[in-house]
Design a protein around this motif. Sequence first.
Motif, PDB file in Angstrom:
ATOM      1  N   ASN A   1      63.564  55.422  11.148  1.00  0.00           N
ATOM      2  CA  ASN A   1      63.643  54.062  10.160  1.00  0.00           C
ATOM      3  C   ASN A   1      64.741  54.159  10.244  1.00  0.00           C
ATOM      4  O   ASN A   1      65.242  55.037   9.298  1.00  0.00           O
ATOM      5  N   THR A   2      66.049  53.385  10.979  1.00  0.00           N
ATOM      6  CA  THR A   2      67.488  53.368  10.661  1.00  0.00           C
ATOM      7  C   THR A   2      67.412  52.946   9.152  1.00  0.00           C
ATOM      8  O   THR A   2      68.581  53.750   8.488  1.00  0.00           O
ATOM      9  N   TYR A   3      67.145  51.617   9.232  1.00  0.00           N
ATOM     10  CA  TYR A   3      67.320  51.225   7.340  1.00  0.00           C
ATOM     11  C   TYR A   3      67.308  52.085   6.573  1.00  0.00           C
ATOM     12  O   TYR A   3      67.973  52.282   5.877  1.00  0.00           O
ATOM     13  N   ALA A   4      65.699  52.528   6.265  1.00  0.00           N
ATOM     14  CA  ALA A   4      65.524  53.418   4.999  1.00  0.00           C
ATOM     15  C   ALA A   4      66.518  54.992   4.981  1.00  0.00           C
ATOM     16  O   ALA A   4      66.843  55.479   4.072  1.00  0.00           O
ATOM     17  N   THR A   5      67.262  55.261   6.622  1.00  0.00           N
ATOM     18  CA  THR A   5      67.488  56.182   6.567  1.00  0.00           C
ATOM     19  C   THR A   5      68.853  56.521   5.825  1.00  0.00           C
ATOM     20  O   THR A   5      69.791  57.055   5.100  1.00  0.00           O
ATOM     21  N   VAL A   6      69.794  55.061   6.074  1.00  0.00           N
ATOM     22  CA  VAL A   6      70.957  55.195   6.127  1.00  0.00           C
ATOM     23  C   VAL A   6      71.094  53.826   4.910  1.00  0.00           C
ATOM     24  O   VAL A   6      72.496  54.344   3.900  1.00  0.00           O
ATOM     25  N   TYR A   7      71.075  53.020   4.849  1.00  0.00           N
ATOM     26  CA  TYR A   7      70.781  52.173   3.515  1.00  0.00           C
ATOM     27  C   TYR A   7      69.914  52.231   2.286  1.00  0.00           C
ATOM     28  O   TYR A   7      70.750  52.338   1.261  1.00  0.00           O
ATOM     29  N   VAL A   8      68.780  52.621   2.283  1.00  0.00           N
ATOM     30  CA  VAL A   8      67.879  53.045   1.276  1.00  0.00           C
ATOM     31  C   VAL A   8      67.108  53.995   1.330  1.00  0.00           C
ATOM     32  O   VAL A   8      66.379  54.361   0.692  1.00  0.00           O
ATOM     33  N   PRO A   9      67.649  56.075   0.960  1.00  0.00           N
ATOM     34  CA  PRO A   9      67.081  56.889   1.195  1.00  0.00           C
ATOM     35  C   PRO A   9      67.894  56.868  -0.641  1.00  0.00           C
ATOM     36  O   PRO A   9      67.697  55.860  -1.776  1.00  0.00           O
ATOM     37  N   LYS A  10      66.672  57.782  -1.133  1.00  0.00           N
ATOM     38  CA  LYS A  10      66.911  57.587  -2.423  1.00  0.00           C
ATOM     39  C   LYS A  10      67.003  59.007  -3.107  1.00  0.00           C
ATOM     40  O   LYS A  10      67.838  58.778  -5.097  1.00  0.00           O
ATOM     41  N   ASP A  11      67.977  59.467  -1.882  1.00  0.00           N
ATOM     42  CA  ASP A  11      69.971  59.751  -3.077  1.00  0.00           C
ATOM     43  C   ASP A  11      70.970  59.043  -3.634  1.00  0.00           C
ATOM     44  O   ASP A  11      71.334  59.301  -3.442  1.00  0.00           O
ATOM     45  N   ASN A  12      70.625  57.824  -2.873  1.00  0.00           N
ATOM     46  CA  ASN A  12      72.183  56.731  -3.023  1.00  0.00           C
ATOM     47  C   ASN A  12      72.267  56.352  -4.567  1.00  0.00           C
ATOM     48  O   ASN A  12      72.874  56.424  -5.097  1.00  0.00           O
ATOM     49  N   ASP A  13      71.143  56.456  -5.775  1.00  0.00           N
ATOM     50  CA  ASP A  13      72.206  56.155  -7.132  1.00  0.00           C
ATOM     51  C   ASP A  13      72.803  58.278  -7.229  1.00  0.00           C
ATOM     52  O   ASP A  13      73.743  57.813  -8.154  1.00  0.00           O
ATOM     53  N   ILE A  14      72.835  58.286  -6.488  1.00  0.00           N
ATOM     54  CA  ILE A  14      73.513  60.276  -7.122  1.00  0.00           C
ATOM     55  C   ILE A  14      74.795  60.258  -6.163  1.00  0.00           C
ATOM     56  O   ILE A  14      75.785  60.146  -6.442  1.00  0.00           O
ATOM     57  N   ILE A  15      74.625  59.575  -4.906  1.00  0.00           N
ATOM     58  CA  ILE A  15      75.588  59.793  -3.560  1.00  0.00           C
ATOM     59  C   ILE A  15      76.549  58.617  -4.297  1.00  0.00           C
ATOM     60  O   ILE A  15      77.423  58.953  -3.965  1.00  0.00           O
ATOM     61  N   LEU A  18      79.922  58.704  -5.618  1.00  0.00           N
ATOM     62  CA  LEU A  18      80.307  59.747  -6.128  1.00  0.00           C
ATOM     63  C   LEU A  18      81.748  59.368  -5.246  1.00  0.00           C
ATOM     64  O   LEU A  18      81.664  58.224  -4.129  1.00  0.00           O
ATOM     65  N   PRO A  19      83.183  59.827  -5.122  1.00  0.00           N
ATOM     66  CA  PRO A  19      84.049  59.752  -4.051  1.00  0.00           C
ATOM     67  C   PRO A  19      83.815  60.030  -2.879  1.00  0.00           C
ATOM     68  O   PRO A  19      84.947  60.713  -1.859  1.00  0.00           O
ATOM     69  N   PHE A  20      82.472  59.921  -2.016  1.00  0.00           N
ATOM     70  CA  PHE A  20      82.760  59.887  -0.878  1.00  0.00           C
ATOM     71  C   PHE A  20      82.698  58.514   0.481  1.00  0.00           C
ATOM     72  O   PHE A  20      82.754  57.532  -0.503  1.00  0.00           O
ATOM     73  N   LYS A  21      83.524  58.769   0.867  1.00  0.00           N
ATOM     74  CA  LYS A  21      84.260  57.182   2.381  1.00  0.00           C
ATOM     75  C   LYS A  21      82.865  57.186   2.904  1.00  0.00           C
ATOM     76  O   LYS A  21      82.092  57.874   3.058  1.00  0.00           O
ATOM     77  N   ALA A  22      82.795  55.830   3.199  1.00  0.00           N
ATOM     78  CA  ALA A  22      81.940  54.808   3.769  1.00  0.00           C
ATOM     79  C   ALA A  22      81.575  55.851   5.468  1.00  0.00           C
ATOM     80  O   ALA A  22      80.689  55.980   6.155  1.00  0.00           O
ATOM     81  N   SER A  23      82.592  55.683   5.696  1.00  0.00           N
ATOM     82  CA  SER A  23      82.512  56.800   7.146  1.00  0.00           C
ATOM     83  C   SER A  23      81.556  57.802   7.239  1.00  0.00           C
ATOM     84  O   SER A  23      80.845  58.411   7.780  1.00  0.00           O
ATOM     85  N   ASP A  24      82.217  58.682   6.216  1.00  0.00           N
ATOM     86  CA  ASP A  24      80.883  60.321   6.080  1.00  0.00           C
ATOM     87  C   ASP A  24      79.552  59.959   5.740  1.00  0.00           C
ATOM     88  O   ASP A  24      78.900  60.597   6.524  1.00  0.00           O
ATOM     89  N   LEU A  25      79.821  58.954   5.090  1.00  0.00           N
ATOM     90  CA  LEU A  25      78.143  58.897   4.890  1.00  0.00           C
ATOM     91  C   LEU A  25      77.240  58.505   5.867  1.00  0.00           C
ATOM     92  O   LEU A  25      76.385  58.431   6.236  1.00  0.00           O
ATOM     93  N   ILE A  26      77.978  57.410   6.974  1.00  0.00           N
ATOM     94  CA  ILE A  26      77.023  56.656   8.006  1.00  0.00           C
ATOM     95  C   ILE A  26      76.712  58.013   9.357  1.00  0.00           C
ATOM     96  O   ILE A  26      76.095  57.966   9.459  1.00  0.00           O
ATOM     97  N   ILE A  27      77.896  59.120   9.209  1.00  0.00           N
ATOM     98  CA  ILE A  27      77.725  59.184  10.447  1.00  0.00           C
ATOM     99  C   ILE A  27      77.022  60.732   9.527  1.00  0.00           C
ATOM    100  O   ILE A  27      75.915  61.561  10.691  1.00  0.00           O
TER     101      ILE A  27
END
Length: 207
Positions: A1-15, A18-27
């Motif tokens: 499920n791409t929606y669950a993996t990209v937009y609502v994973p369980k580690d969102n509140d932690i990640i 933090l100073p991560f770029k959107a491109s890094d998270l998407i990739i």
Amino acid sequence: NTYATVYVPKDNDIIIPLPFKASDLIISRLTGVWIMGLFYEGMIFIPTIIVSQIKGGFNLITIICSLIMMLVGSLIVLCLSAILGYVIAEISVRLKSKSFMIVILSLGFFGAYWYVYMKILNGITSILSMIVVASNLVKDKAYLLYQLGAACTGDFKGLLIYMLIGMIFTYLVYYVMTKSFFKIIGMNKGEKKVAYKQQKSVSQSVS
């Protein structure tokens, strides 16, 4: 499920704070989706390559082109999956009953998928029943589909066409997702932003 993996994973509140770029998270998140899709595609594609080599004779160029097309196809499938996840995410952030709408959209997508699949299957059956006429018809009326088959047989023109389509499609999807990623997950949708505050750890004696 791409929606669950990209937009609502369980580690969102932690990640997210933090100073991560959107491109890094998407990739990083789409890589897992791509590997899974490539695995399932390989289960169909690789046996097909083996059978074609047995029936038509060994040809190294055909094998290489077929494997490249498998990779290009996996990127196109990834993009289609990412688009579906993006659409669901855009709709869900504007609705109160998100879970209900996600289920409805997913069912609608799978329903449309099976409808198109059955139409294609019936079309292939019809084509095989009149293969001589159909070969010329596909070449004239469905040129890209013809080039898809040609690429898998070692035709470099078809291979380059689909490599170009795959790269452009992948870049466009990646660009749109990168630009809208933080907005969709709630950073700019009127929800409360999560601020990351670094705290000093205090060590105390056991006694």
